[in-house]
Design a protein around this motif. Structure first.
Motif, PDB file in Angstrom:
ATOM      1  N   MET A   1      13.238  71.743  77.087  1.00  0.00           N
ATOM      2  CA  MET A   1      12.989  72.350  75.790  1.00  0.00           C
ATOM      3  C   MET A   1      11.556  72.062  75.353  1.00  0.00           C
ATOM      4  SD  MET A   1      15.031  71.802  72.186  1.00  0.00           S
ATOM      5  CE  MET A   1      16.542  72.386  72.952  1.00  0.00           C
ATOM      6  N   VAL A   2      10.916  73.039  74.743  1.00  0.00           N
ATOM      7  CA  VAL A   2       9.540  72.897  74.313  1.00  0.00           C
ATOM      8  C   VAL A   2       9.487  72.067  73.044  1.00  0.00           C
ATOM      9  CG1 VAL A   2       7.431  74.106  73.683  1.00  0.00           C
ATOM     10  CG2 VAL A   2       9.002  75.144  75.305  1.00  0.00           C
ATOM     11  N   ASP A   3       8.532  71.134  72.983  1.00  0.00           N
ATOM     12  CA  ASP A   3       8.374  70.306  71.795  1.00  0.00           C
ATOM     13  C   ASP A   3       7.793  71.131  70.667  1.00  0.00           C
ATOM     14  OD1 ASP A   3       6.529  67.232  71.082  1.00  0.00           O
ATOM     15  OD2 ASP A   3       8.036  68.357  69.944  1.00  0.00           O
ATOM     16  N   SER A   4       8.487  71.159  69.529  1.00  0.00           N
ATOM     17  CA  SER A   4       8.050  71.997  68.430  1.00  0.00           C
ATOM     18  C   SER A   4       6.717  71.545  67.852  1.00  0.00           C
ATOM     19  CB  SER A   4       9.115  72.005  67.322  1.00  0.00           C
ATOM     20  OG  SER A   4       9.259  70.708  66.799  1.00  0.00           O
ATOM     21  N   THR A   5       6.372  70.264  68.031  1.00  0.00           N
ATOM     22  CA  THR A   5       5.122  69.776  67.468  1.00  0.00           C
ATOM     23  C   THR A   5       3.910  70.275  68.231  1.00  0.00           C
ATOM     24  OG1 THR A   5       5.225  67.759  68.813  1.00  0.00           O
ATOM     25  CG2 THR A   5       6.256  67.686  66.628  1.00  0.00           C
ATOM     26  N   GLN A   6       4.107  70.926  69.383  1.00  0.00           N
ATOM     27  CA  GLN A   6       2.996  71.433  70.164  1.00  0.00           C
ATOM     28  C   GLN A   6       2.473  72.758  69.632  1.00  0.00           C
ATOM     29  OE1 GLN A   6       4.264  71.591  74.218  1.00  0.00           O
ATOM     30  NE2 GLN A   6       4.444  69.376  74.440  1.00  0.00           N
ATOM     31  N   LYS A   8       1.939  75.263  66.029  1.00  0.00           N
ATOM     32  CA  LYS A   8       1.907  75.226  64.579  1.00  0.00           C
ATOM     33  C   LYS A   8       2.803  76.269  63.933  1.00  0.00           C
ATOM     34  CE  LYS A   8      -2.477  75.868  64.740  1.00  0.00           C
ATOM     35  NZ  LYS A   8      -3.889  76.096  64.340  1.00  0.00           N
ATOM     36  N   SER A   9       3.166  77.328  64.672  1.00  0.00           N
ATOM     37  CA  SER A   9       3.857  78.462  64.061  1.00  0.00           C
ATOM     38  C   SER A   9       5.180  78.805  64.746  1.00  0.00           C
ATOM     39  CB  SER A   9       2.948  79.694  64.077  1.00  0.00           C
ATOM     40  OG  SER A   9       1.731  79.423  63.424  1.00  0.00           O
ATOM     41  N   TYR A  10       5.678  77.938  65.611  1.00  0.00           N
ATOM     42  CA  TYR A  10       6.941  78.185  66.291  1.00  0.00           C
ATOM     43  C   TYR A  10       7.805  76.932  66.279  1.00  0.00           C
ATOM     44  CZ  TYR A  10       5.676  82.734  68.300  1.00  0.00           C
ATOM     45  OH  TYR A  10       5.340  84.060  68.469  1.00  0.00           O
ATOM     46  N   PHE A  11       9.116  77.157  66.190  1.00  0.00           N
ATOM     47  CA  PHE A  11      10.095  76.116  66.446  1.00  0.00           C
ATOM     48  C   PHE A  11      11.045  76.640  67.514  1.00  0.00           C
ATOM     49  CE2 PHE A  11       8.600  74.623  62.364  1.00  0.00           C
ATOM     50  CZ  PHE A  11       8.643  73.245  62.503  1.00  0.00           C
ATOM     51  N   PHE A  12      11.722  75.707  68.174  1.00  0.00           N
ATOM     52  CA  PHE A  12      12.591  76.085  69.288  1.00  0.00           C
ATOM     53  C   PHE A  12      13.932  75.386  69.139  1.00  0.00           C
ATOM     54  CE2 PHE A  12       8.191  76.151  70.512  1.00  0.00           C
ATOM     55  CZ  PHE A  12       8.039  77.382  71.119  1.00  0.00           C
ATOM     56  N   ASP A  13      14.970  76.088  69.612  1.00  0.00           N
ATOM     57  CA  ASP A  13      16.310  75.534  69.485  1.00  0.00           C
ATOM     58  C   ASP A  13      17.213  76.236  70.488  1.00  0.00           C
ATOM     59  OD1 ASP A  13      18.388  74.037  68.644  1.00  0.00           O
ATOM     60  OD2 ASP A  13      18.613  74.975  66.672  1.00  0.00           O
ATOM     61  N   GLU A  14      18.321  75.573  70.828  1.00  0.00           N
ATOM     62  CA  GLU A  14      19.338  76.179  71.667  1.00  0.00           C
ATOM     63  C   GLU A  14      20.311  76.947  70.787  1.00  0.00           C
ATOM     64  OE1 GLU A  14      19.672  76.223  74.877  1.00  0.00           O
ATOM     65  OE2 GLU A  14      18.169  74.758  75.548  1.00  0.00           O
ATOM     66  N   GLU A  15      20.662  78.157  71.221  1.00  0.00           N
ATOM     67  CA  GLU A  15      21.622  78.954  70.455  1.00  0.00           C
ATOM     68  C   GLU A  15      22.659  79.522  71.402  1.00  0.00           C
ATOM     69  OE1 GLU A  15      21.656  82.921  67.634  1.00  0.00           O
ATOM     70  OE2 GLU A  15      20.026  81.475  67.475  1.00  0.00           O
ATOM     71  N   ALA A  16      23.938  79.429  71.011  1.00  0.00           N
ATOM     72  CA  ALA A  16      25.028  79.910  71.855  1.00  0.00           C
ATOM     73  C   ALA A  16      24.864  81.393  72.151  1.00  0.00           C
ATOM     74  CB  ALA A  16      26.368  79.648  71.164  1.00  0.00           C
ATOM     75  N   PRO A 180      14.262  69.511  62.978  1.00  0.00           N
ATOM     76  CA  PRO A 180      13.647  68.173  62.905  1.00  0.00           C
ATOM     77  C   PRO A 180      12.160  68.285  63.213  1.00  0.00           C
ATOM     78  CG  PRO A 180      14.883  68.431  64.944  1.00  0.00           C
ATOM     79  CD  PRO A 180      15.169  69.651  64.121  1.00  0.00           C
ATOM     80  N   PHE A 181      11.359  67.595  62.405  1.00  0.00           N
ATOM     81  CA  PHE A 181       9.913  67.639  62.582  1.00  0.00           C
ATOM     82  C   PHE A 181       9.376  66.230  62.349  1.00  0.00           C
ATOM     83  CE2 PHE A 181       5.539  68.520  61.138  1.00  0.00           C
ATOM     84  CZ  PHE A 181       5.101  69.289  62.204  1.00  0.00           C
ATOM     85  N   GLY A 182       9.156  65.518  63.439  1.00  0.00           N
ATOM     86  CA  GLY A 182       8.763  64.121  63.336  1.00  0.00           C
ATOM     87  C   GLY A 182       9.895  63.307  62.758  1.00  0.00           C
ATOM     88  N   THR A 183       9.641  62.627  61.677  1.00  0.00           N
ATOM     89  CA  THR A 183      10.671  61.825  61.005  1.00  0.00           C
ATOM     90  C   THR A 183      11.349  62.598  59.874  1.00  0.00           C
ATOM     91  OG1 THR A 183       8.998  60.897  59.490  1.00  0.00           O
ATOM     92  CG2 THR A 183       9.447  59.681  61.540  1.00  0.00           C
ATOM     93  N   GLU A 184      10.964  63.864  59.698  1.00  0.00           N
ATOM     94  CA  GLU A 184      11.504  64.655  58.605  1.00  0.00           C
ATOM     95  C   GLU A 184      12.273  65.861  59.146  1.00  0.00           C
ATOM     96  OE1 GLU A 184       8.144  65.814  56.365  1.00  0.00           O
ATOM     97  OE2 GLU A 184       7.687  63.798  55.613  1.00  0.00           O
TER      98      GLU A 184
END
Length: 368
Positions: A1-6, A8-16, A180-184
């Protein structure tokens, strides 16, 4: 899975049923190298909001309240100003979101903000198209049946209904997701299409670009090309006639019609230059997600959206400068208000000042 912190404008997640899926942030951006950029973007949007609201409300008010400006073309221009007002209403919300990054405006705003942008944008495009059709009929087909004010109102209603229909999927599928983004944990308002064998995103994007941009662009191009062709032919014919045989009224009419066409062409050119970027970026966002490149930045989306808002700021100035009736009404309104303020500030008005005020009003009426 790609790290979202890499990114600035995308997040990644698994979806059924979908697997690893990317989510474009649209109005949010994270990991900015310079925090001040968000405040700069917000200032730009606030300034555009104030300018656009003032000039569009002024134009809308003048067309609605002054009988001499109630022509078919000006009805469409009034509708254009109204659509620009609705389009601009989202600017303060975008400014807030660029500063907070995580979505703080709630689910209803997430649904309706983008929905409003798409509806008002489509209304602007098709209103410009109707203006070109009206001008083509009046100039190239003077003997045929023209668009009446009642017909113009019907067309305006149809344009708004069509805008609501085309944009309804946006209201349905723009939702809030948290990651999730870092500790937040952060929230974004993003576009999530349902899982299907057919790529709904591709179908909608193609449909939107063809019906909402390419077809109106073709109609605008053909209409104004034929109008300009006729004017070039008329000007050559006028040039071949001796000046004494050409009546003053006819020369005035030709000059007036040419000024109207110049105005409309100028508005369309500005419109194309300022609206085509947002369509291009929207397509690139879809392609970027399909090819898993994840190179697009929400800054591009926000920048092209700001350019579209600029169009709403410039249109009323173009009308005010080039459209004689609207310019006359606006100047009369501003001058009268200025004169009223000056009279109220004078605690001891004398007879000469009263005479001057009457003379000023009469002269203004005779000029305009």
């Amino acid at each position: 899975m790609v790290d979202s912190t890499q990114n600035k404008s995308y997040f990644f997640d698994e979806e059924a049923g979908w697997g690893n899926r990317s989510y474009f942030t649209f109005f949010s951006e994270f990991n900015r190298p310079w925090k001040g950029l968000s405040y700069l973007e917000s200032i730009i949007y606030i300034v555009l909001f104030l300018v656009s609201m003032f000039v569009n409300i002024l134009i809308f008010y003048q067309i609605i309240n002054i009988k001499s400006t109630r022509t078919v073309t000006n009805y469409f221009m009034c509708n254009l100003a109204l659509a620009d007002i609705f389009f601009t209403l989202t600017s303060p919300l975008i400014a807030i979101q660029r500063i907070t990054e995580t979505w703080v405006l709630g689910g209803f705003i997430c649904h309706m903000m983008v929905f409003n942008l798409f509806v008002s944008g489509s209304v602007i495009i098709w209103t410009m198209t109707m203006i070109s059709i009206d001008r083509y009929i009046c100039i190239n087909r003077p003997s045929s049946k023209k668009i009446t004010p009642r017909m113009a109102i019907i067309f305006i209603i149809i344009i708004w209904i069509g805008g609501f229909s085309i944009s309804s999927p946006i209201a349905m599928y723009f939702v809030i997701r948290q990651f999730p983004f870092g500790t937040e944990t952060v929230k974004i308002c993003t576009l999530i299409w349902p899982v299907s064998k057919v790529r709904i995103s591709v179908v909608f994007t193609v449909f939107l670009c063809v019906l909402g941009f390419l077809i109106p662009l073709a109609i605008l191009g053909v209409n104004y090309f034929l109008i300009l062709k006729r004017f070039c032919k008329s000007r050559r014919a006028i040039a071949s006639i001796k000046g004494n045989t050409l009546t003053k009224n006819k020369r005035h009419r030709e000059a007036r019609d040419l000024r109207v066409i110049q105005t409309l062409v100028l508005v369309v050119v500005l419109f194309l230059l300022m609206w085509s970027p947002i369509f291009i970026v929207f397509v690139l966002i879809q392609l970027d997600g399909m090819e898993d490149k994840m190179k697009m930045s929400s800054q591009m989306f926000i920048a092209t959206l700001a350019i579209a808002v600029c169009n709403g700021c410039l249109n009323p100035f173009v009308y005010g400068i080039r459209n004689y009736r609207i310019k006359r009404s606006v100047l009369r309104c501003l001058l009268c208000r200025k004169r009223q303020r000056r009279i109220k500030q004078d605690n001891e008005p004398n007879h000469n000042q009263s005479v001057y005020a009457m003379s000023f009003t009469q002269n203004s009426s005779s000029v305009y």
